[in-house]
Design an enzyme around this catalytic site. Structure first.
Site, short mmCIF file in Angstrom:
data_model
loop_
_atom_site.label_atom_id
_atom_site.label_comp_id
_atom_site.label_asym_id
_atom_site.label_seq_id
_atom_site.Cartn_x
_atom_site.Cartn_y
_atom_site.Cartn_z
N GLY A 76 0.83 -1.19 0.00
CA GLY A 76 0.00 0.00 0.00
C GLY A 76 0.86 1.24 0.00
O GLY A 76 2.06 1.19 0.28
N ALA A 77 0.25 2.37 -0.32
CA ALA A 77 0.99 3.64 -0.35
C ALA A 77 0.04 4.76 0.03
O ALA A 77 -1.16 4.72 -0.28
CB ALA A 77 1.57 3.90 -1.74
N GLY A 121 0.06 9.27 1.34
CA GLY A 121 0.74 10.51 1.06
C GLY A 121 2.05 10.68 1.79
O GLY A 121 2.86 11.52 1.42
N VAL A 160 4.17 1.10 2.19
CA VAL A 160 4.30 -0.14 2.94
C VAL A 160 4.62 -1.25 1.95
O VAL A 160 3.89 -1.46 0.98
CB VAL A 160 3.03 -0.47 3.74
N ASP A 200 -6.86 5.03 16.64
CA ASP A 200 -7.40 4.78 15.29
C ASP A 200 -7.85 3.32 15.15
O ASP A 200 -7.46 2.62 14.22
CB ASP A 200 -6.37 5.13 14.22
#
Length: 717
Positions: free
Chosen positions: A23-24, A26, A30, A138
């Protein structure tokens, strides 16, 4: 799901070979990474433009510290980090399963029993978070990954201690709207009670498939969270009361995470076996198989720029430079300066080598003893294996010292760690302090090997294990550790191929956590491999505290599998074998090799007949080790046990490298010779790839016949 690496991506970060993108965002990317020991990890790398911001780097450093302080089986552990690197990174254990959000989206809400189990495990994870003085801030479905044995809470990126000053502005809302406590939505500080509120939202979502405060614009979500009652339509009565308490507007009216665990205890299964519906289990298996079947790794642009001088040299610095050079945002000028410094040192020739010896040991090499160490469990739970290994090494040293033309005499130092991790660390520090010690072979078990890593690494002592196959040895990134045995994730491929060759159309896999990490790694990877070869699999996981396995085994066999795999302990394996025999199960039966002890044969009796084992140790009766077995019997008056030949091989490999060094080598030079060379042993070929993984993955097949483990030869891959 994973994505391909981009040409601009690094090839390695912090000792991890990067395999794919997970994943990416801003602020960072990862990656799926693999350590030198074969362990998969999720590696979060911060983008250079943020790494240059002191405030952001401080936040990332806090994330690393927060994650390290959480100790729970339901939170992903940190396996490595460097918040001060040019490209800061954090690695955690990789969980190949989907997130809760993905699972609910693909398979629908979970059954109430599964939600209660989910709630208890996540409540325990949050208890560990809060006991560490942290607030996660979170908790949401996307930050919960599902595995067969339970969930994993991830992403401590905005976790912080309650007393710390936030790095965000006072009016910034931190968290995910829809799973955010009303006090946080109003800008008040986050507290543990806010995490419990978020968990209540998450459990409501898992039960109904929708957030309790709906979806839509952020402002509307925050308003409803502060002023409206949650929508709990569809929540079963058994869950409604604890969820209503979690979702109270007043933080003081909510239960603590520990109280929520206790509230959900009634009517909740005591183990995690069967806690997920079959659709989600298949999703986990498919995801795991997809990760296992990653395509060949393409070289990235930063891989292609590797200089010839970047391999590890006499002092190991060049490899570190090369690793940094491939990190995002690395500046070529700094790279050239560091390489020039290494070249200047190497240009000193023999003088540099002499300096290296003095730097490590404080004395010129001429007057030194040549010492080889053995650390083993000689009196503890694995004393049979430890004693066999100690004798194998001793035999190799005595044979060498008996040579008339030997270039030096080798002294052997033995240390008994008794199979205890605390003692293993103490023993390692004692051995490593001997300035004449050149290398050490050991330890016997996984825990003691891991516990001794830091002591040997700190003194640059090459450490080789001939029997510990646990992949977690990559955690500390040891520069001088070689795992001269195939990892636990090697035999599952051969197990799957054997089951396919025997015509098994469906396989039950029972993963017993009483067998510790070895059981999980072998069992979980077997599930993955069965998926790869196209065999439907019915996996089940039981916790260490489960007392009776018979009902679960009965349920698994009722599905009429053609094969059955058990990974766990010898004693519980015997109980499983007896149940299968009572039910007249005639399918293929495979036992994970850590459970293949004599005690299994004794406890199972006739029910042990026909079980198959795939193990990395060779039978002492095998033709290729016959000369060794004869010499061992002559020296000790008895036949060698399992693992003796492997230790003998490793000792002879170390001796061969010492002999070819043409003079006493430094510890670092010896490690380089061991890591880069190829040695043809009696058991297997010992060679290590660029990630220091063993290339010679020879695994041997046994079948229980006549009350013993009958050797069937090397398993065909």
């Amino acid at each position: 799901m994973t994505g391909d690496l981009l040409p601009s991506d690094p090839a390695r970060i912090g000792g991890h070979r990067l395999l794919a993108r997970l994943g990416a965002g801003g602020m960072g990317v990862v990656y799926l990474g693999r350590t030198a020991s074969g362990q998969l990890a999720a590696v979060k790398v911060i983008l250079p433009e943020y790494a240059d911001q002191p405030a952001f780097r401080a936040r990332f450093r806090r994330e690393v510290a927060a994650a390290r302080r959480v100790a729970s089986p339901w939170a992903v552990p940190v396996t490595g980090a460097d918040p001060d690197a040019a490209a800061p990174w954090l690695a955690t254990s990789f969980v190949p399963g989907p997130s809760l959000a993905e699972a609910v989206a693909a398979c629908g809400p979970l059954p109430s029993g599964g939600v209660r189990a989910l709630g208890r495990m996540l409540a325990r994870a949050l208890t560990s978070v809060h006991d560490a003085g942290l607030v996660h801030r979170d908790v949401k479905p996307g930050n919960v990954l599902l595995a067969l044995d339970g969930p994993r809470l991830i992403d401590f990126g905005i976790a912080r201690a309650a007393e710390e000053t936030a790095l965000t502005s006072t009016d910034m809302v931190v968290g995910t709207p829809g799973f955010l406590a009303p006090e946080q939505a109003q800008g008040r500080p986050a507290t543990p009670a806010g995490d419990v509120f978020a968990l209540g939202c998450l459990l409501s979502y898992a039960t109904t498939g929708r957030p309790p405060f709906g979806t839509g614009a952020v402002d509307a979500l925050l308003y409803r969270t502060v002023h409206d009652e949650p929508d709990l339509a569809g929540v079963p009565d058994s869950l409604r009361e604890p969820l209503e308490r979690c979702l109270a507007k007043d933080p003081a009216a909510r239960p603590t995470a520990r109280e929520l665990d206790e509230a959900l205890a009634e009517d909740t299964p005591h183990d995690t076996a069967g806690w997920l519906p079959s659709e989600v289990v298949r999703l986990i298996a498919d995801r795991s198989a997809a990760v296992l079947a990653l395509p060949a790794i393409e070289a990235t642009a930063l891989d292609a720029g590797k200089d010839e001088g970047e391999d590890e040299g006499e002092d190991g610095r060049a490899a570190e430079v090369a690793e940094d050079a491939r990190a995002p945002g690395y500046r070529g000028g700094r790279r050239r300066v560091l390489l020039l410094g290494g070249a200047a040192l190497l240009a000193a020739g023999g003088g540099a080598a002499l300096w290296e010896n003095r730097r490590e040991d404080g004395a010129a090499p001429a007057a030194r003893r040549w010492v080889l160490g053995v650390q083993a469990d000689l009196t503890g739970p694995q004393k049979a294996v430890g004693r066999a290994q100690e004798r194998g090494v001793r035999l190799a040293v005595e044979q060498f010292n008996a040579r008339g033309n030997r270039p030096f005499t080798l002294t052997l130092t033995i240390a008994d760690d008794r199979g205890d991790q605390a003692r293993a660390a103490e023993v390692a520090r004692g051995l490593a302090a001997d300035r004449d010690l050149l290398a050490v072979i050991g330890s016997t078990g996984d825990g003691t090997t891991g516990a001794s890593l830091d002591a040997y690494s700190a003194q640059l002592v090459p450490q080789l294990t001939a029997s510990s196959a646990q992949s977690v040895h990559g955690v500390s990134r040891p520069r001088h550790f070689l795992q001269a045995v195939p990892g636990y994730m090697t035999s599952p491929a051969l197990i799957a191929l054997h089951l396919r060759s025997e015509g098994a159309k469906r396989v039950g896999v029972l993963i017993d956590r009483a067998g510790s990490i070895a059981s999980w790694q072998i069992g979980h990877t077997t599930v993955q491999n069965l998926g790869v070869v196209g065999i439907p699999v019915e996996p089940r996981v039981v916790p260490r505290l489960a007392e009776h396995l018979a009902p679960l085994v009965t349920d698994m066999t009722a599905r009429e599998p053609g094969g059955f795999v058990y990974t766990g302990t010898p004693e519980r394996a015997a109980a499983v074998a007896r149940v299968l025999a009572e039910r007249d199960f005639t399918g293929v039966r495979v036992l994970g090799y850590p459970a293949a002890e004599p005690s299994f044969l004794a406890a199972a009796g006739p029910a042990a007949e026909g079980w198959h084992v795939f193990a990395p140790y060779i039978d002492p009766s095998a033709t290729r080790v016959r000369a060794f077995a004869t010499a061992y019997r002559r020296r000790y008056g008895s036949a060698p046990g399992y693992w003796a030949a492997e230790a003998y091989d490793v000792a002879r490999m170390v001796i061969a490298r010492l002999t070819e060094a043409a003079g006493r080598p430094s510890r670092t030079r010896l490690y380089g010779l061991l890591a880069k060379g190829t040695y043809q042993g009696l058991v297997r070929t010992y060679a290590f790839d660029e990630d220091r993984l063993l290339k010679g993955d020879a695994v041997f097949h046994y079948e229980v016949r006549g009350g013993r483990y009958a050797y069937a030869g090397e398993a065909a891959g």
